[in-house]
Write a protein that holds these residues in place. Sequence first.
Motif, short mmCIF file in Angstrom:
data_model
loop_
_atom_site.label_atom_id
_atom_site.label_comp_id
_atom_site.label_asym_id
_atom_site.label_seq_id
_atom_site.Cartn_x
_atom_site.Cartn_y
_atom_site.Cartn_z
N LEU A 146 59.97 -16.59 -71.42
CA LEU A 146 59.63 -15.30 -70.83
C LEU A 146 60.25 -15.20 -69.45
O LEU A 146 60.23 -16.16 -68.69
CB LEU A 146 58.11 -15.12 -70.72
N SER A 147 60.77 -14.03 -69.11
CA SER A 147 61.44 -13.82 -67.82
C SER A 147 60.66 -12.82 -66.97
O SER A 147 60.13 -11.82 -67.48
CB SER A 147 62.86 -13.32 -68.03
N TYR A 148 60.61 -13.12 -65.66
CA TYR A 148 59.94 -12.27 -64.67
C TYR A 148 60.84 -12.17 -63.45
O TYR A 148 61.65 -13.07 -63.17
CB TYR A 148 58.59 -12.85 -64.25
N ASN A 149 60.67 -11.09 -62.69
CA ASN A 149 61.38 -11.06 -61.41
C ASN A 149 60.57 -11.81 -60.37
O ASN A 149 59.47 -12.30 -60.65
CB ASN A 149 61.70 -9.62 -60.98
N ILE A 150 61.09 -11.92 -59.17
CA ILE A 150 60.48 -12.76 -58.15
C ILE A 150 59.12 -12.22 -57.72
O ILE A 150 58.30 -12.94 -57.13
CB ILE A 150 61.42 -12.91 -56.92
N SER A 151 58.85 -10.95 -58.05
CA SER A 151 57.54 -10.36 -57.74
C SER A 151 56.55 -10.54 -58.87
O SER A 151 55.42 -10.06 -58.79
CB SER A 151 57.71 -8.86 -57.43
N GLY A 152 57.00 -11.20 -59.95
CA GLY A 152 56.10 -11.47 -61.07
C GLY A 152 56.08 -10.40 -62.12
O GLY A 152 55.27 -10.46 -63.05
N GLU A 153 56.97 -9.40 -62.03
CA GLU A 153 57.01 -8.33 -63.03
C GLU A 153 57.76 -8.81 -64.26
O GLU A 153 58.84 -9.40 -64.18
CB GLU A 153 57.68 -7.08 -62.44
N TYR A 154 57.21 -8.56 -65.42
CA TYR A 154 57.76 -9.01 -66.69
C TYR A 154 59.08 -8.31 -66.98
O TYR A 154 59.21 -7.10 -66.83
CB TYR A 154 56.76 -8.74 -67.80
N ILE A 155 60.08 -9.10 -67.41
CA ILE A 155 61.40 -8.57 -67.73
C ILE A 155 61.65 -8.58 -69.24
O ILE A 155 62.04 -7.57 -69.83
CB ILE A 155 62.51 -9.39 -67.03
N GLY A 156 61.43 -9.73 -69.90
CA GLY A 156 61.70 -9.79 -71.32
C GLY A 156 61.44 -11.18 -71.89
O GLY A 156 61.10 -12.12 -71.16
N THR A 157 61.61 -11.31 -73.20
CA THR A 157 61.34 -12.55 -73.92
C THR A 157 62.51 -12.93 -74.80
O THR A 157 63.11 -12.06 -75.46
CB THR A 157 60.07 -12.41 -74.79
N SER A 158 62.83 -14.22 -74.82
CA SER A 158 63.84 -14.76 -75.73
C SER A 158 63.15 -15.76 -76.65
O SER A 158 62.42 -16.64 -76.19
CB SER A 158 64.96 -15.46 -74.96
N ARG A 159 63.39 -15.63 -77.96
CA ARG A 159 62.71 -16.47 -78.94
C ARG A 159 63.48 -17.75 -79.21
O ARG A 159 64.71 -17.77 -79.17
CB ARG A 159 62.53 -15.70 -80.25
N LEU A 160 62.72 -18.81 -79.49
CA LEU A 160 63.29 -20.10 -79.87
C LEU A 160 62.94 -20.35 -81.33
O LEU A 160 61.78 -20.58 -81.66
CB LEU A 160 62.72 -21.21 -78.99
N GLU A 161 63.94 -20.29 -82.20
CA GLU A 161 63.69 -20.44 -83.62
C GLU A 161 63.79 -21.89 -84.08
O GLU A 161 63.16 -22.29 -85.05
CB GLU A 161 64.69 -19.58 -84.41
N ASP A 162 64.58 -22.70 -83.38
CA ASP A 162 64.89 -24.04 -83.87
C ASP A 162 63.85 -25.09 -83.56
O ASP A 162 63.71 -26.07 -84.29
CB ASP A 162 66.25 -24.50 -83.31
N LEU A 163 63.12 -24.96 -82.46
CA LEU A 163 62.14 -25.97 -82.09
C LEU A 163 61.16 -25.41 -81.06
O LEU A 163 61.36 -24.31 -80.53
CB LEU A 163 62.82 -27.22 -81.53
N ALA A 164 60.11 -26.21 -80.81
CA ALA A 164 59.10 -25.85 -79.80
C ALA A 164 59.18 -26.88 -78.68
O ALA A 164 58.47 -27.88 -78.69
CB ALA A 164 57.71 -25.83 -80.43
N PRO A 165 60.04 -26.67 -77.69
CA PRO A 165 60.27 -27.69 -76.66
C PRO A 165 59.10 -27.82 -75.69
O PRO A 165 58.30 -26.90 -75.51
CB PRO A 165 61.52 -27.18 -75.94
N SER A 166 59.03 -29.00 -75.07
CA SER A 166 58.01 -29.25 -74.05
C SER A 166 58.57 -29.07 -72.64
O SER A 166 57.82 -29.09 -71.67
CB SER A 166 57.48 -30.68 -74.19
N GLY A 167 59.89 -28.91 -72.51
CA GLY A 167 60.52 -28.70 -71.22
C GLY A 167 61.91 -28.13 -71.43
O GLY A 167 62.47 -28.21 -72.52
#
Length: 383
Positions: free
Chosen positions: A137-158
């Motif tokens: 999930l992406s936000y600007n420096i003020s914390g406003e939501y920008i958008g989401t990119s999905r991860l289809e291949d795995l569920a990473p921890s970092g």
Amino acid sequence: MYKVNLSLIVFYFLISSCQVSENTSKPSSLIIDLSLEKKGLKLSDLVSSEIEVIPLPNQEESGEVFYINSIDKLAFTDNYIFVLDYIFAGKLFQFTRDGEYVGSIGSRGEAPGQYLQIMDFEIKNDTITVLDFRKLLSYNISGEYIGTSRLEDLAPSGFSSFEKGFALLGSEFGVDHLNLASKDLNVKKTFFPYGTRVMNPLIINPLFKNRSGDLIFRRHLNDTLFEIKGIEKPEPYLIIDYGGLKLDPKIILENENSERYYTEVRTNYAITHYYYESDNYQYLAFFYDNEKWIYIYSNLTGKSILFKNSELLNDITQDPNSYLVGVYENRFVFGAKPDRVLASLKSQEDLINNDAYLTSLQQIVEPLDKEGNPILFSVEFEF
């Protein structure tokens, strides 16, 4: 933020006690020799006189109280400090550089812009990217939501980005630990097979960028750090040479009961706890024989120093259990608990009036909630 100057610090002891090397550039390996252990050190012997003390408040403007139990990741920008506590609070907190509370980035939930479990974050070009379960999930420096990119291949921890894509840390059986993905988050190459859970725990600072912007990867029990330059195989960046104290991961992987074996033998070997670096210093913490050891190397002078953490008089944070939580520019940041700092100051009441640093620190800490959020101590090593 409070800047406190220590009294004159004499470095004669340090100069005479540090191991000296002819190499004054960054070494390709850190050689750990326990016979070079130093005792009787004070933290003030190792740092410059300018100390930044940054208390983190635990109360919002509304009066609501919040707590940061542990600092799992810390990041500084020109104007802000970001603190992630993903295990207990499950939030990314934002403060000004002076330590004033701004708010949290995003919130828990299933609506757009919300996350189920925040695991990691990165700040790049004033965009904050947060790792959630199978998405960024992406936000600007003020914390406003920008958008989401999905991860289809795995569920990473970092995760961390680099010029050509992303490094994603797998944490599931059957998924290699290091996954290199393109900018559209499609995994292209994978390295370091899972093998056993012993090899893939959540460790401190497994992915970081040095001051040159190079992305560095560290895996548990692997004493070589790697530089990620692209989608191809990472290249060795730094070797931590424990000599005969090294625990060979192959022995663990070949053992029928790797977890039990590791539990039985780990105190006999040096196990890296965390590693941080600035342009000028490299800071390594490791465990051996149930003791936490610290090794610091100066790229400026070629001097190094090795000591048990329990042997260090921490006259800066005043918390014997304080620990390194991050680096910005050439400054190293330690976190300390207010109750421990206050207890230490109380035990030195007869000294405080004659010590400018202790007096200033007491004035800073006394108004704080004893059970409140950590205090940050920013220092610059100087030896």
